[in-house]
Design a protein around this motif. Structure first.
Motif, short mmCIF file in Angstrom:
data_model
loop_
_atom_site.label_atom_id
_atom_site.label_comp_id
_atom_site.label_asym_id
_atom_site.label_seq_id
_atom_site.Cartn_x
_atom_site.Cartn_y
_atom_site.Cartn_z
N ARG A 1 -96.25 -18.91 -1.76
CA ARG A 1 -97.31 -19.85 -1.37
C ARG A 1 -98.31 -20.00 -2.52
NH1 ARG A 1 -97.55 -20.97 4.06
NH2 ARG A 1 -96.01 -19.87 5.29
N ASN B 1 -97.44 -20.67 8.95
CA ASN B 1 -96.62 -19.57 9.45
C ASN B 1 -96.32 -18.58 8.34
OD1 ASN B 1 -96.39 -20.74 12.06
ND2 ASN B 1 -94.85 -22.15 11.24
N LEU B 2 -97.13 -17.55 8.27
CA LEU B 2 -96.92 -16.50 7.27
C LEU B 2 -95.80 -15.57 7.72
CD1 LEU B 2 -100.59 -15.37 6.54
CD2 LEU B 2 -99.15 -16.81 5.10
N SER B 3 -95.12 -14.99 6.74
CA SER B 3 -94.18 -13.92 7.07
C SER B 3 -94.98 -12.67 7.44
CB SER B 3 -93.28 -13.62 5.87
OG SER B 3 -94.02 -13.00 4.83
N ASP B 4 -94.34 -11.73 8.07
CA ASP B 4 -95.01 -10.47 8.41
C ASP B 4 -95.52 -9.78 7.14
OD1 ASP B 4 -94.57 -10.88 11.11
OD2 ASP B 4 -92.82 -9.56 11.20
N THR B 5 -94.74 -9.85 6.07
CA THR B 5 -95.13 -9.23 4.81
C THR B 5 -96.37 -9.92 4.23
OG1 THR B 5 -92.85 -8.57 4.37
CG2 THR B 5 -94.34 -8.65 2.48
N GLU B 6 -96.38 -11.24 4.24
CA GLU B 6 -97.55 -11.97 3.72
C GLU B 6 -98.80 -11.63 4.53
OE1 GLU B 6 -95.64 -16.09 1.93
OE2 GLU B 6 -95.78 -15.85 4.11
N ARG B 7 -98.66 -11.56 5.83
CA ARG B 7 -99.79 -11.22 6.72
C ARG B 7 -100.28 -9.80 6.41
NH1 ARG B 7 -97.31 -12.32 10.79
NH2 ARG B 7 -98.00 -14.44 11.10
N ASN C 1 -94.38 -10.95 -3.23
CA ASN C 1 -93.97 -11.10 -1.83
C ASN C 1 -94.23 -12.48 -1.25
OD1 ASN C 1 -93.05 -8.49 -1.61
ND2 ASN C 1 -94.98 -7.68 -0.82
N THR C 2 -94.71 -13.42 -2.05
CA THR C 2 -95.01 -14.75 -1.51
C THR C 2 -94.62 -15.84 -2.51
OG1 THR C 2 -96.69 -16.09 -0.40
CG2 THR C 2 -97.40 -14.85 -2.34
#
Length: 190
Positions: A164, A47-53, A161-162
């Motif tokens: 991960r 489940n990525l955040s909108d920013t990560e995507r 921004n991540t």
């Protein structure tokens, strides 16, 4: 004139020898063949955040743009630096594509030079740099510097921004590659 031609040939030959080794040593080689290369850490969840995507899609298309422009300039000026770095950008794009696939993010809207780019910022940058690079070899090399400086800045933002580990690892590898590309273009201009 003779000395500068010999020096240029030596530099280009050195780049041809160093670039593939440099790219492979940064994890751009056969990452998933056997245990000889690093493997990306498995994500805890998909489940990525909108920013990560958004960052992944942006970086994928930006790497595509870099590849496309370098290949255009290689066709115009026929110097190996554009072909070599263009090929490295293909590998960079595939690294980001691996993450898009891993996180099941649709990437069917990634554009290219001939069809246009989906992201309007990337399209505007591609248009401006393509025009600059068409002016002269020196201008194309300067546009290459601009691409790599932009890529580094964008990767820095995406890394921030991540949290991960797999995404950070790929972005860091891409950033290291962009630093090498920037150095190569800078050397060509000096």
């Amino acid at each position: 004139m003779k000395n500068s031609t010999i020096i240029l040939i030596l530099i280009l030959t050195t780049l041809l020898l160093i670039l593939p080794v440099s790219v492979a040593s940064q994890g751009y080689g056969n990452r998933f063949q056997g245990n000889q290369n690093s493997v990306l850490p498995e994500p805890e969840d998909l489940n990525l955040s909108d920013t990560e995507r958004s960052d992944l899609l942006f970086m994928r298309e930006e790497e595509q743009m870099a590849h496309d422009l370098y290949m255009v300039w290689y066709e115009m000026y026929a110097i190996p630096i554009f072909r070599n770095i263009g090929e490295a950008e293909t590998i960079h794009a595939s690294e980001v594509q691996l993450l898009l696939d891993r996180y099941q993010v649709p990437s069917d809207m990634i554009g290219n030079y001939s069809s246009g780019y989906n992201n309007p910022d990337i399209q505007a940058l591609a248009d401006a740099l393509a025009e600059q690079g068409a002016q002269s070899l020196t201008d194309a090399l300067k546009a290459g510097v601009a691409i790599e400086e932009t890529d580094i800045a964008d990767l820095d933002k995406a890394i921030a921004n991540t949290t991960r580990p797999d995404i950070i690892q790929v972005y860091t590898n891409l950033r290291n590659g962009s630093e090498n590309h920037l150095s190569a273009f800078t050397r060509q201009l000096s």
